[in-house]
Scaffold this active site. Structure first.
Site, PDB file in Angstrom:
ATOM      1  N   GLY A  46       0.807  -1.302  -0.018  1.00  0.00           N
ATOM      2  CA  GLY A  46      -0.006   0.088   0.105  1.00  0.00           C
ATOM      3  C   GLY A  46       0.724   1.393  -0.115  1.00  0.00           C
ATOM      4  O   GLY A  46       1.967   1.232   0.500  1.00  0.00           O
ATOM      5  N   GLN A  51       2.963   9.901   1.321  1.00  0.00           N
ATOM      6  CA  GLN A  51       4.343   9.057   1.213  1.00  0.00           C
ATOM      7  C   GLN A  51       5.008   9.577  -0.021  1.00  0.00           C
ATOM      8  O   GLN A  51       6.132   9.337  -0.212  1.00  0.00           O
ATOM      9  CB  GLN A  51       3.924   7.609   1.385  1.00  0.00           C
ATOM     10  CG  GLN A  51       3.658   7.144   2.585  1.00  0.00           C
ATOM     11  CD  GLN A  51       3.420   5.715   2.518  1.00  0.00           C
ATOM     12  OE1 GLN A  51       2.539   5.351   2.124  1.00  0.00           O
ATOM     13  NE2 GLN A  51       4.496   4.818   2.884  1.00  0.00           N
ATOM     14  N   CYS A  88       6.782  -0.330   6.475  1.00  0.00           N
ATOM     15  CA  CYS A  88       6.268   0.804   5.828  1.00  0.00           C
ATOM     16  C   CYS A  88       7.545   0.968   4.793  1.00  0.00           C
ATOM     17  O   CYS A  88       8.495   1.218   5.242  1.00  0.00           O
ATOM     18  CB  CYS A  88       6.055   1.871   6.899  1.00  0.00           C
ATOM     19  SG  CYS A  88       5.384   3.102   6.040  1.00  0.00           S
ATOM     20  N   HIS A 134      -1.860   6.887   7.652  1.00  0.00           N
ATOM     21  CA  HIS A 134      -0.979   7.674   7.077  1.00  0.00           C
ATOM     22  C   HIS A 134      -1.601   9.145   6.669  1.00  0.00           C
ATOM     23  O   HIS A 134      -1.148  10.270   6.861  1.00  0.00           O
ATOM     24  CB  HIS A 134      -0.450   7.232   5.584  1.00  0.00           C
ATOM     25  CG  HIS A 134       0.627   6.525   6.027  1.00  0.00           C
ATOM     26  ND1 HIS A 134       1.923   7.010   6.188  1.00  0.00           N
ATOM     27  CD2 HIS A 134       1.048   5.386   5.375  1.00  0.00           C
ATOM     28  CE1 HIS A 134       2.853   6.083   6.289  1.00  0.00           C
ATOM     29  NE2 HIS A 134       2.505   5.032   5.915  1.00  0.00           N
TER      30      HIS A 134
END
Length: 153
Positions: A46, A51, A88, A134
């Protein structure tokens, strides 16, 4: 399509809440396409817009059941619990156990502004919850109850 740079945990953008998407246009579609390409190259499950440096409520995921694009996602319902190892793309070489719901119902929009809901379980639920966090400026490292070092292969 283009590969975008993935920002790492030192970047303050990852601790900021994202803005609601109001325009469903070609720019949004391009962002989603780029995010899928970036996710594939990074071999992740994901990826959320912050990000890649964009403070918009958008994430993409692919946990093996097909690609999901979620614009303005909301977790409507959660049930059960699962505790598993998470990592992550923005926190390279950091791994830890996180407890999350085992099932959830996600409501979101696609790139065209069409609303949908989906019921997710296990890995799909874990990924949707991780990516939604996030969008609220929350990194998984704040939820870890036990960090672990993975052995290099």
């Amino acid at each position: 399509m283009a590969i975008r740079n993935i920002v790492t945990s030192e970047d303050p953008i990852l601790s900021k809440p994202c803005r609601t998407v109001e325009k469903f246009d070609e720019k949004l579609a391009q962002l989603i396409d780029d995010m899928f390409e970036t996710l594939e190259k990074a071999k992740g499950l994901g990826l959320a817009a912050p990000q890649v440096g964009i403070l918009k409520r958008v994430f993409v995921m692919d946990v093996g059941d097909g690609k999901v694009e979620a614009v303005n996602p909301v977790i409507l319902k959660e049930s059960g619990k699962q505790r598993d190892l998470e990592g992550c793309l923005s926190c390279p070489n950091q791994w830890g156990y996180v407890t999350r719901p085992n099932k959830c119902r996600l409501r979101a929009y696609d790139r065209h502004g069409k609303e949908f809901t989906m019921d997710l379980k296990e890995l799909g639920c874990r990924c949707a919850c991780h990516e939604t966090d996030h969008l609220d400026g929350l990194l998984f490292t704040r939820l870890v109850d036990e960090f672990v070092q993975l052995e290099e292969e």
